[in-house]
Design a protein around this motif. Structure first.
Motif, mmCIF file in Angstrom:
data_model
loop_
_atom_site.group_PDB
_atom_site.id
_atom_site.type_symbol
_atom_site.label_atom_id
_atom_site.label_comp_id
_atom_site.label_asym_id
_atom_site.label_seq_id
_atom_site.Cartn_x
_atom_site.Cartn_y
_atom_site.Cartn_z
ATOM 1 N N GLU A 42 0.832 -1.208 0.000
ATOM 2 C CA GLU A 42 0.000 0.000 0.000
ATOM 3 C C GLU A 42 0.866 1.258 0.000
ATOM 4 O O GLU A 42 0.596 2.209 -0.743
ATOM 5 C CB GLU A 42 -0.942 0.008 1.199
ATOM 6 N N ALA A 43 1.903 1.278 0.826
ATOM 7 C CA ALA A 43 2.779 2.447 0.899
ATOM 8 C C ALA A 43 3.543 2.648 -0.412
ATOM 9 O O ALA A 43 3.711 3.785 -0.879
ATOM 10 C CB ALA A 43 3.748 2.315 2.072
ATOM 11 N N ILE A 44 4.002 1.570 -1.027
ATOM 12 C CA ILE A 44 4.715 1.678 -2.305
ATOM 13 C C ILE A 44 3.764 2.148 -3.398
ATOM 14 O O ILE A 44 4.112 3.007 -4.217
ATOM 15 C CB ILE A 44 5.369 0.336 -2.681
ATOM 16 N N THR B 72 12.190 6.566 -8.381
ATOM 17 C CA THR B 72 12.320 5.325 -7.630
ATOM 18 C C THR B 72 11.572 5.428 -6.305
ATOM 19 O O THR B 72 11.230 6.512 -5.849
ATOM 20 C CB THR B 72 13.796 5.007 -7.321
ATOM 21 N N ALA B 73 11.347 4.279 -5.727
ATOM 22 C CA ALA B 73 10.860 4.169 -4.355
ATOM 23 C C ALA B 73 11.817 3.222 -3.654
ATOM 24 O O ALA B 73 12.229 2.209 -4.218
ATOM 25 C CB ALA B 73 9.435 3.633 -4.318
ATOM 26 N N THR B 74 12.183 3.566 -2.441
ATOM 27 C CA THR B 74 13.125 2.752 -1.679
ATOM 28 C C THR B 74 12.434 2.208 -0.447
ATOM 29 O O THR B 74 11.741 2.946 0.257
ATOM 30 C CB THR B 74 14.361 3.586 -1.266
ATOM 31 N N VAL B 75 12.625 0.917 -0.196
ATOM 32 C CA VAL B 75 12.043 0.255 0.967
ATOM 33 C C VAL B 75 13.175 -0.085 1.936
ATOM 34 O O VAL B 75 14.161 -0.716 1.552
ATOM 35 C CB VAL B 75 11.294 -1.036 0.567
ATOM 36 N N VAL B 76 13.027 0.363 3.183
ATOM 37 C CA VAL B 76 14.012 0.102 4.234
ATOM 38 C C VAL B 76 13.304 -0.650 5.355
ATOM 39 O O VAL B 76 12.213 -0.256 5.770
ATOM 40 C CB VAL B 76 14.598 1.430 4.780
ATOM 41 N N VAL B 77 13.924 -1.717 5.823
ATOM 42 C CA VAL B 77 13.312 -2.563 6.859
ATOM 43 C C VAL B 77 14.268 -2.673 8.033
ATOM 44 O O VAL B 77 15.466 -2.884 7.854
ATOM 45 C CB VAL B 77 13.023 -3.980 6.308
ATOM 46 N N SER B 78 13.727 -2.531 9.246
ATOM 47 C CA SER B 78 14.531 -2.741 10.456
ATOM 48 C C SER B 78 13.665 -3.471 11.476
ATOM 49 O O SER B 78 12.440 -3.368 11.451
ATOM 50 C CB SER B 78 15.041 -1.411 11.018
ATOM 51 N N GLY B 79 14.300 -4.213 12.336
ATOM 52 C CA GLY B 79 13.569 -4.957 13.337
ATOM 53 C C GLY B 79 14.190 -4.813 14.706
ATOM 54 O O GLY B 79 15.405 -4.637 14.831
ATOM 55 N N GLU C 289 9.966 1.377 6.068
ATOM 56 C CA GLU C 289 9.927 2.757 5.584
ATOM 57 C C GLU C 289 9.938 2.729 4.064
ATOM 58 O O GLU C 289 10.677 1.952 3.463
ATOM 59 C CB GLU C 289 11.136 3.542 6.083
ATOM 60 N N VAL C 290 9.115 3.561 3.455
ATOM 61 C CA VAL C 290 9.090 3.709 2.005
ATOM 62 C C VAL C 290 9.431 5.157 1.693
ATOM 63 O O VAL C 290 8.719 6.071 2.110
ATOM 64 C CB VAL C 290 7.721 3.320 1.411
ATOM 65 N N LEU C 291 10.533 5.346 0.992
ATOM 66 C CA LEU C 291 11.009 6.680 0.643
ATOM 67 C C LEU C 291 10.687 6.962 -0.814
ATOM 68 O O LEU C 291 10.901 6.113 -1.685
ATOM 69 C CB LEU C 291 12.525 6.769 0.845
ATOM 70 N N ASP C 292 10.179 8.172 -1.079
ATOM 71 C CA ASP C 292 9.867 8.556 -2.453
ATOM 72 C C ASP C 292 10.314 9.991 -2.692
ATOM 73 O O ASP C 292 10.875 10.629 -1.802
ATOM 74 C CB ASP C 292 8.380 8.348 -2.768
ATOM 75 N N ALA C 293 10.052 10.488 -3.888
ATOM 76 C CA ALA C 293 10.495 11.829 -4.271
ATOM 77 C C ALA C 293 9.604 12.931 -3.716
ATOM 78 O O ALA C 293 9.874 14.105 -3.936
ATOM 79 C CB ALA C 293 10.569 11.945 -5.793
#
Length: 126
Positions: free
Chosen positions: A38-40, A57-64, A72-76
């Motif tokens: 959904e976020a992407i 681009t869209a960047t997906v970052v995952v941490s646990g 986290e989904v980063l976009d322009a």
């Protein structure tokens, strides 16, 4: 993971995230993958990353940490749009993505703008 912000680009991060979470976060895997998609999708549809003439681009970052995973989904970003819960309209054909994210994350989501765009984040798990 960084993907081209094309509408067909959802399948790659979906599979990547499912593999990444399969071992340590199996209990939240389905919800986390659905929320990430959904976020992407929102990044592609509502930010400058999804510009049809010049897609970014869209960047997906995952941490646990413990039993909680943060995605986290980063976009322009876009000067014209900001993530917000749409008014509830039972007949609307769109506008439910952030409601879904809000429900599945238990309200643990948000967004922030930075020098290089916008980040939409959520947490799943304990």
């Amino acid at each position: 993971m960084t993907v081209g912000a094309l509408r067909v680009g959802i399948r790659i991060p979906r599979r990547w995230l499912a593999k990444l979470l399969a071992d340590g976060y199996a209990g939240v895997l389905d919800d986390a993958v659905l929320m990430a998609c959904e976020a992407i999708t929102n990044a592609i549809r509502h930010s400058d990353s999804g510009d049809l003439e010049d897609p970014g681009t869209a960047t997906v970052v995952v941490s646990g940490a413990g039993r909680t995973v943060r995605v986290e989904v980063l976009d322009a970003s876009s000067p014209d749009t900001a993530p917000r819960l749409a008014d509830e309209d039972l007949e609307a054909v769109s506008g439910r993505g952030l409601h879904l994210l809000d429900i599945l994350s238990g309200g643990r989501w948000g967004s922030c703008d930075g020098d290089h765009g916008r980040t939409v984040w959520f947490e799943a798990g304990a």
